[in-house]
Design a protein around this motif. Structure first.
Motif, PDB file in Angstrom:
ATOM      1  N   ASN A   1      -0.386  23.112   0.109  1.00 34.09           N
ATOM      2  CA  ASN A   1       0.865  23.628  -0.464  1.00 34.09           C
ATOM      3  C   ASN A   1       2.101  22.934   0.097  1.00 34.09           C
ATOM      4  OD1 ASN A   1       0.704  24.640   2.100  1.00 34.09           O
ATOM      5  ND2 ASN A   1       1.168  26.750   1.545  1.00 34.09           N
ATOM      6  N   SER A   2       1.949  21.675   0.470  1.00 37.50           N
ATOM      7  CA  SER A   2       3.032  20.973   1.163  1.00 37.50           C
ATOM      8  C   SER A   2       3.829  20.019   0.280  1.00 37.50           C
ATOM      9  CB  SER A   2       2.459  20.209   2.354  1.00 37.50           C
ATOM     10  OG  SER A   2       1.543  19.251   1.899  1.00 37.50           O
ATOM     11  N   GLY A   3       3.563  20.012  -1.005  1.00 43.06           N
ATOM     12  CA  GLY A   3       4.296  19.096  -1.876  1.00 43.06           C
ATOM     13  C   GLY A   3       3.500  17.839  -2.158  1.00 43.06           C
ATOM     14  N   ASP A   4       4.205  16.741  -2.375  1.00 45.08           N
ATOM     15  CA  ASP A   4       3.528  15.518  -2.806  1.00 45.08           C
ATOM     16  C   ASP A   4       3.043  14.665  -1.643  1.00 45.08           C
ATOM     17  OD1 ASP A   4       5.521  13.490  -2.010  1.00 45.08           O
ATOM     18  OD2 ASP A   4       6.771  14.366  -3.568  1.00 45.08           O
ATOM     19  N   ILE A   5       2.274  13.637  -1.998  1.00 45.33           N
ATOM     20  CA  ILE A   5       1.668  12.721  -1.024  1.00 45.33           C
ATOM     21  C   ILE A   5       2.364  11.361  -1.007  1.00 45.33           C
ATOM     22  CG2 ILE A   5      -0.631  13.755  -0.886  1.00 45.33           C
ATOM     23  CD1 ILE A   5       0.067  10.918  -3.268  1.00 45.33           C
ATOM     24  N   LEU A   6       3.534  11.270  -1.624  1.00 48.45           N
ATOM     25  CA  LEU A   6       4.195   9.975  -1.793  1.00 48.45           C
ATOM     26  C   LEU A   6       4.632   9.328  -0.484  1.00 48.45           C
ATOM     27  CD1 LEU A   6       6.246  10.730  -5.024  1.00 48.45           C
ATOM     28  CD2 LEU A   6       4.035   9.560  -4.808  1.00 48.45           C
ATOM     29  N   SER A   7       4.853  10.124   0.559  1.00 52.69           N
ATOM     30  CA  SER A   7       5.243   9.537   1.841  1.00 52.69           C
ATOM     31  C   SER A   7       4.042   9.100   2.681  1.00 52.69           C
ATOM     32  CB  SER A   7       6.113  10.506   2.635  1.00 52.69           C
ATOM     33  OG  SER A   7       5.374  11.672   2.957  1.00 52.69           O
ATOM     34  N   ASN A   8       2.829   9.402   2.227  1.00 55.05           N
ATOM     35  CA  ASN A   8       1.636   8.953   2.952  1.00 55.05           C
ATOM     36  C   ASN A   8       1.612   7.430   3.046  1.00 55.05           C
ATOM     37  OD1 ASN A   8      -1.000  11.324   2.005  1.00 55.05           O
ATOM     38  ND2 ASN A   8       0.898  11.649   3.085  1.00 55.05           N
ATOM     39  N   VAL A   9       1.230   6.929   4.199  1.00 56.31           N
ATOM     40  CA  VAL A   9       1.076   5.494   4.415  1.00 56.31           C
ATOM     41  C   VAL A   9      -0.390   5.154   4.194  1.00 56.31           C
ATOM     42  CG1 VAL A   9       1.238   3.634   6.103  1.00 56.31           C
ATOM     43  CG2 VAL A   9       3.031   5.385   5.993  1.00 56.31           C
ATOM     44  N   VAL A  10      -0.634   4.209   3.296  1.00 51.19           N
ATOM     45  CA  VAL A  10      -1.993   3.884   2.873  1.00 51.19           C
ATOM     46  C   VAL A  10      -2.287   2.411   3.144  1.00 51.19           C
ATOM     47  CG1 VAL A  10      -3.507   3.710   0.846  1.00 51.19           C
ATOM     48  CG2 VAL A  10      -1.953   5.655   1.071  1.00 51.19           C
ATOM     49  N   GLN A  11      -3.524   2.161   3.569  1.00 45.52           N
ATOM     50  CA  GLN A  11      -4.047   0.806   3.645  1.00 45.52           C
ATOM     51  C   GLN A  11      -5.401   0.821   2.940  1.00 45.52           C
ATOM     52  OE1 GLN A  11      -4.686  -0.843   7.582  1.00 45.52           O
ATOM     53  NE2 GLN A  11      -4.741  -2.927   6.774  1.00 45.52           N
ATOM     54  N   ILE A  12      -5.586  -0.084   1.987  1.00 44.69           N
ATOM     55  CA  ILE A  12      -6.843  -0.195   1.255  1.00 44.69           C
ATOM     56  C   ILE A  12      -7.429  -1.579   1.517  1.00 44.69           C
ATOM     57  CG2 ILE A  12      -7.953  -0.197  -1.023  1.00 44.69           C
ATOM     58  CD1 ILE A  12      -5.767   1.743  -1.944  1.00 44.69           C
ATOM     59  N   PHE A  13      -8.684  -1.617   1.919  1.00 42.80           N
ATOM     60  CA  PHE A  13      -9.345  -2.863   2.288  1.00 42.80           C
ATOM     61  C   PHE A  13     -10.023  -3.483   1.069  1.00 42.80           C
ATOM     62  CE2 PHE A  13      -8.974  -0.155   6.000  1.00 42.80           C
ATOM     63  CZ  PHE A  13      -8.293  -1.006   6.866  1.00 42.80           C
ATOM     64  N   GLY A  14      -9.204  -3.768   0.073  1.00 44.08           N
ATOM     65  CA  GLY A  14      -9.669  -4.404  -1.148  1.00 44.08           C
ATOM     66  C   GLY A  14      -8.628  -5.377  -1.639  1.00 44.08           C
TER      67      GLY A  14
ATOM     68  N   PHE B   1     -11.909  -9.270 -12.541  1.00 47.68           N
ATOM     69  CA  PHE B   1     -11.190  -8.854 -11.346  1.00 47.68           C
ATOM     70  C   PHE B   1      -9.813  -9.499 -11.335  1.00 47.68           C
ATOM     71  CE2 PHE B   1     -15.489  -8.708  -8.913  1.00 47.68           C
ATOM     72  CZ  PHE B   1     -15.813  -7.514  -9.511  1.00 47.68           C
ATOM     73  N   GLY B   2      -8.877  -8.845 -10.644  1.00 51.00           N
ATOM     74  CA  GLY B   2      -7.550  -9.408 -10.462  1.00 51.00           C
ATOM     75  C   GLY B   2      -7.122  -9.252  -9.013  1.00 51.00           C
ATOM     76  N   SER B   3      -6.356 -10.170  -8.518  1.00 50.63           N
ATOM     77  CA  SER B   3      -5.853 -10.124  -7.142  1.00 50.63           C
ATOM     78  C   SER B   3      -4.761  -9.064  -7.017  1.00 50.63           C
ATOM     79  CB  SER B   3      -5.277 -11.484  -6.755  1.00 50.63           C
ATOM     80  OG  SER B   3      -4.675 -11.411  -5.484  1.00 50.63           O
ATOM     81  N   VAL B   4      -4.719  -8.391  -5.879  1.00 52.59           N
ATOM     82  CA  VAL B   4      -3.658  -7.410  -5.627  1.00 52.59           C
ATOM     83  C   VAL B   4      -2.397  -8.065  -5.069  1.00 52.59           C
ATOM     84  CG1 VAL B   4      -5.315  -5.531  -5.227  1.00 52.59           C
ATOM     85  CG2 VAL B   4      -4.425  -6.841  -3.268  1.00 52.59           C
ATOM     86  N   LYS B   5      -2.511  -9.290  -4.593  1.00 54.34           N
ATOM     87  CA  LYS B   5      -1.369  -9.981  -3.957  1.00 54.34           C
ATOM     88  C   LYS B   5      -0.155 -10.018  -4.879  1.00 54.34           C
ATOM     89  CE  LYS B   5      -3.565 -11.972  -0.308  1.00 54.34           C
ATOM     90  NZ  LYS B   5      -3.347 -11.665   1.022  1.00 54.34           N
ATOM     91  N   GLY B   6       0.983  -9.561  -4.349  1.00 56.04           N
ATOM     92  CA  GLY B   6       2.230  -9.589  -5.094  1.00 56.04           C
ATOM     93  C   GLY B   6       2.331  -8.548  -6.195  1.00 56.04           C
ATOM     94  N   THR B   7       1.448  -7.557  -6.196  1.00 54.14           N
ATOM     95  CA  THR B   7       1.474  -6.507  -7.215  1.00 54.14           C
ATOM     96  C   THR B   7       1.711  -5.149  -6.540  1.00 54.14           C
ATOM     97  OG1 THR B   7      -0.866  -5.838  -7.153  1.00 54.14           O
ATOM     98  CG2 THR B   7      -0.303  -7.817  -8.462  1.00 54.14           C
ATOM     99  N   PRO B   8       2.015  -4.122  -7.323  1.00 52.78           N
ATOM    100  CA  PRO B   8       2.151  -2.778  -6.743  1.00 52.78           C
ATOM    101  C   PRO B   8       0.841  -2.231  -6.179  1.00 52.78           C
ATOM    102  CG  PRO B   8       3.008  -2.823  -8.999  1.00 52.78           C
ATOM    103  CD  PRO B   8       2.357  -4.146  -8.740  1.00 52.78           C
TER     104      PRO B   8
ATOM    105  N   VAL C   1     -11.932  -3.416  -5.607  1.00 56.02           N
ATOM    106  CA  VAL C   1     -13.137  -4.110  -5.185  1.00 56.02           C
ATOM    107  C   VAL C   1     -12.993  -4.268  -3.677  1.00 56.02           C
ATOM    108  CG1 VAL C   1     -14.527  -6.200  -5.403  1.00 56.02           C
ATOM    109  CG2 VAL C   1     -13.233  -5.322  -7.388  1.00 56.02           C
ATOM    110  N   LEU C   2     -13.834  -3.586  -2.936  1.00 56.23           N
ATOM    111  CA  LEU C   2     -13.677  -3.561  -1.481  1.00 56.23           C
ATOM    112  C   LEU C   2     -14.151  -4.853  -0.841  1.00 56.23           C
ATOM    113  CD1 LEU C   2     -14.838   0.096  -0.875  1.00 56.23           C
ATOM    114  CD2 LEU C   2     -12.484  -0.776  -0.950  1.00 56.23           C
ATOM    115  N   ASP C   3     -13.402  -5.309   0.152  1.00 55.03           N
ATOM    116  CA  ASP C   3     -13.763  -6.493   0.917  1.00 55.03           C
ATOM    117  C   ASP C   3     -14.897  -6.130   1.869  1.00 55.03           C
ATOM    118  OD1 ASP C   3     -11.658  -7.778  -0.357  1.00 55.03           O
ATOM    119  OD2 ASP C   3     -10.250  -7.383   1.267  1.00 55.03           O
ATOM    120  N   GLY C   4     -15.664  -7.114   2.258  1.00 54.55           N
ATOM    121  CA  GLY C   4     -16.722  -6.861   3.226  1.00 54.55           C
ATOM    122  C   GLY C   4     -18.112  -7.065   2.667  1.00 54.55           C
TER     123      GLY C   4
END
Length: 144
Positions: free
Chosen positions: A26-39, A55-62, A87-90
């Motif tokens: 009940n705390s509102g939105d998650i927009l301030s969460n800091v996220v790192q995705i390994f893809g 597939f498309g590269s994430v570099k330079g995109t939102p 697409v997860l790296d690894g």
């Protein structure tokens, strides 16, 4: 999760479809969460959200969460928010690999997600509009 066919081959699709708000339901939105995705790649989709077969590269995109940053810092570049398969790296195989880290700065809570899957869907509950626990109304971006 595991499945075992008892007497004949059986199609099965095991998946986890949980929503998280690390600051509380009940705390509102998650927009301030800091996220790192390994893809470093995403599955390209068409206007109907159907995979386009490449597939498309994430570099330079939102969609670039290779370095940690808040959801709100780039979600404004998207029409409806995040609903993208990474697409997860690894590599492939059955070994666990890092998928994502989410840090809620208000609560201090950190979620570290690992998987043996080759992809992960990142969704910011863009169309959520329901009553939930204790009658609290969950609105868009109330969870990821």
């Amino acid at each position: 999760m595991k499945a075992k066919a008892l007497n004949k081959p059986t199609p099965v699709n095991l998946m986890q479809h949980a929503y998280w708000n690390l600051d509380g339901h009940n705390s509102g939105d998650i927009l301030s969460n800091v996220v790192q995705i390994f893809g470093s790649q995403i599955i390209v989709i068409n206007s109907d959200l159907v995979p386009a077969g490449k597939f498309g590269s994430v570099k330079g995109t939102p969609y670039d969460f290779l370095e940690p940053h808040s959801i709100k810092s780039k979600i404004i570049e998207l029409a409806n928010g995040y609903d993208m398969n990474y697409v997860l790296d690894g590599g492939v195989g059955h070994k666990l690999k890092r998928a994502a880290v989410v840090h809620d700065l208000k609560s201090g809570r950190v979620l570290k997600l690992s998987t043996s899957a080759s992809g992960m869907q990142f969704y910011t509950s863009n169309t959520l509009d329901i009553k939930g626990k204790g009658g609290f109304e969950y609105k868009p971006h109330a969870a990821l």
